[in-house]
Enzyme design. Structure first.
Site, PDB file in Angstrom:
ATOM      1  N   ASN A  61       0.815  -1.570  -0.138  1.00 25.83           N
ATOM      2  CA  ASN A  61      -0.235   0.286   0.305  1.00 25.83           C
ATOM      3  C   ASN A  61       0.748   1.503   0.384  1.00 25.83           C
ATOM      4  O   ASN A  61       1.620   1.392   0.847  1.00 25.83           O
ATOM      5  CB  ASN A  61      -1.221  -0.004   1.589  1.00 25.83           C
ATOM      6  CG  ASN A  61      -2.223   1.146   1.366  1.00 25.83           C
ATOM      7  OD1 ASN A  61      -2.206   1.549   0.864  1.00 25.83           O
ATOM      8  ND2 ASN A  61      -2.308   1.867   2.666  1.00 25.83           N
ATOM      9  N   LYS A  82       0.030   3.804  -0.359  1.00 31.25           N
ATOM     10  CA  LYS A  82      -0.720   5.526   0.319  1.00 31.25           C
ATOM     11  C   LYS A  82      -0.753   6.966  -0.195  1.00 31.25           C
ATOM     12  O   LYS A  82      -1.040   6.488  -1.589  1.00 31.25           O
ATOM     13  CB  LYS A  82      -0.510   5.667   2.063  1.00 31.25           C
ATOM     14  CG  LYS A  82      -0.405   4.651   2.894  1.00 31.25           C
ATOM     15  CD  LYS A  82      -0.074   4.515   4.413  1.00 31.25           C
ATOM     16  CE  LYS A  82      -0.318   3.431   5.045  1.00 31.25           C
ATOM     17  NZ  LYS A  82       0.213   3.521   6.465  1.00 31.25           N
ATOM     18  N   GLU A  89      -6.893   4.726   8.394  1.00 30.71           N
ATOM     19  CA  GLU A  89      -6.893   5.442   8.101  1.00 30.71           C
ATOM     20  C   GLU A  89      -8.476   6.511   6.486  1.00 30.71           C
ATOM     21  O   GLU A  89      -8.182   7.768   6.776  1.00 30.71           O
ATOM     22  CB  GLU A  89      -5.345   5.580   6.808  1.00 30.71           C
ATOM     23  CG  GLU A  89      -4.529   5.537   7.617  1.00 30.71           C
ATOM     24  CD  GLU A  89      -2.849   5.432   6.974  1.00 30.71           C
ATOM     25  OE1 GLU A  89      -2.857   5.470   5.659  1.00 30.71           O
ATOM     26  OE2 GLU A  89      -1.924   5.200   7.422  1.00 30.71           O
ATOM     27  N   GLU A 128      -5.410  -5.196  10.518  1.00 32.17           N
ATOM     28  CA  GLU A 128      -4.876  -4.644  11.131  1.00 32.17           C
ATOM     29  C   GLU A 128      -4.864  -3.827  12.142  1.00 32.17           C
ATOM     30  O   GLU A 128      -5.950  -2.364  11.914  1.00 32.17           O
ATOM     31  CB  GLU A 128      -4.142  -3.710   9.834  1.00 32.17           C
ATOM     32  CG  GLU A 128      -4.298  -3.864   8.565  1.00 32.17           C
ATOM     33  CD  GLU A 128      -3.420  -3.054   7.221  1.00 32.17           C
ATOM     34  OE1 GLU A 128      -2.358  -3.132   7.302  1.00 32.17           O
ATOM     35  OE2 GLU A 128      -4.724  -2.137   7.341  1.00 32.17           O
ATOM     36  N   SER A 142       3.087  -2.612  10.409  1.00 30.38           N
ATOM     37  CA  SER A 142       4.989  -2.112  10.691  1.00 30.38           C
ATOM     38  C   SER A 142       5.354  -3.688  10.145  1.00 30.38           C
ATOM     39  O   SER A 142       6.699  -4.062  10.444  1.00 30.38           O
ATOM     40  CB  SER A 142       5.293  -2.318  11.399  1.00 30.38           C
ATOM     41  OG  SER A 142       4.770  -0.701  11.883  1.00 30.38           O
TER      42      SER A 142
HETATM   43  C1  PEP Z   1      -0.741  -0.042   6.010  1.00 28.69           C
HETATM   44  O1  PEP Z   1      -1.172   1.050   5.360  1.00 28.69           O
HETATM   45  O2  PEP Z   1      -1.713  -0.408   5.679  1.00 28.69           O
HETATM   46  C2  PEP Z   1      -0.123  -0.336   7.032  1.00 28.69           C
HETATM   47  C3  PEP Z   1      -0.083  -1.554   7.452  1.00 28.69           C
HETATM   48  O3  PEP Z   1       1.462  -0.080   6.967  1.00 28.69           O
HETATM   49  P1  PEP Z   1       2.651  -0.086   7.425  1.00 28.69           P
HETATM   50  O4  PEP Z   1       3.191  -1.407   6.990  1.00 28.69           O
HETATM   51  O5  PEP Z   1       3.827   1.611   6.966  1.00 28.69           O
HETATM   52  O6  PEP Z   1       2.433  -0.621   9.098  1.00 28.69           O
END
Ligand code: PEP
Length: 248
Positions: free
Chosen positions: A9, A11, A95, A163, A209
């Site tokens: 992702n 973003k 988000e 998540e 993460s």
């Molecule tokens: C995400 O955007 O869904 C995500 C898990 O971000 P990150 O891996 O940076 O924590």
């Protein structure tokens, strides 16, 4: 064997120059039981999907409007994402849920729109830190699943991404036991909603993460069928390392 999925992702990151990251996938071999997807900003989907086709990697959207078309300035529909080359779309990312006030009901209508447009839906669920500390993780995630999964969903058009909100973009990964517990709960809740056979086959991926260092351990956890990767997907080498960690 369950189909695994790793989705990156991006973003709100990336312009044309960042498409060069794709060149780092050269030499990568994606096994048949792993679906790899990159979800760039909508502006890059068309170009990205053309570049990725060479690597057997698919392209996805990060969100969509719940309707097909109309006077909704600035929005993009699921059908438009599919037309641009997307095969997948993330819905219900925290988000969006937190930053844009998206309710389970809205997420459900977006998931339904994706399925009707022929896109595979990556439905995000997860608790905040406050909810976890209050012992409400199962209740929150169960409600998100019950209220966000449309009746048209099945194990072929839906992937669930667990998540925990407190692990997204923070560098704090959930502990293995926490991931195992949440994924087990999601699979048993999906059994009530979609039937036991679909629940057995549905991919449940972990996000929060994930990086090249922790991915092998996370992907080796029971009931984890891949990952949704934010920050580490922006660098082609790191994303390739995460993809390599998901190969049996
Ligand atoms: C995400 O955007 O869904 C995500 C898990 O971000 P990150 O891996 O940076 O924590």
């Amino acid at each position: 064997m369950r189909q695994r999925l790793i989705a990156g992702n991006w973003k709100m990151n990336g312009t044309g120059i960042d498409l060069g990251e794709v060149a780092k996938f050269k030499g990568l071999s994606i096994p048949a039981n792993l679906t790899a997807v990159v979800c760039p900003p909508s502006t890059l989907i068309h170009r990205m999907s053309e570049l990725l086709s060479e690597f057997a990697i698919e392209t996805g959207g990060q969100d969509c409007h719940q309707l097909e078309a109309g006077a909704y300035t600035g929005n993009v529909s699921a059908r438009m994402l599919a037309d641009a080359g997307a095969t997948h779309c993330i819905v219900g990312h925290s988000e969006r849920r937190v930053g844009h006030g998206e309710s389970n009901e809205l997420v459900r209508s977006k998931a339904k729109a994706c399925i009707s447009a022929g896109l595979k839906t990556i439905l995000c669920v997860g608790e905040t830190e406050h909810e976890r500390l209050a012992g409400r993780t199962h209740q929150v995630v169960g409600d998100q699943l019950s209220e966000s999964i449309p009746e048209t969903a099945n194990d072929r058009n839906l992937v669930v991404a667990y998540e925990p909100v407190w692990a997204i973009g923070t560098g704090r990964t959930a502990e293995r036991t926490q991931i195992e517990d949440a994924h087990g709960f999601i699979r048993s809740h999906c059994s009530k909603l979609l039937g036991s056979r679909a629940a057995e086959n549905i991919a449940i991926v972990y996000g929060g993460s994930v990086n090249p260092k922790n991915s092998a351990e996370i992907f080796g956890t029971r009931d984890v069928d891949g990952g949704l990767v934010g920050g580490a997907s922006l660098n082609g080498d790191d994303f390739a390392a995460v993809l390599n960690a998901c190969q049996d």
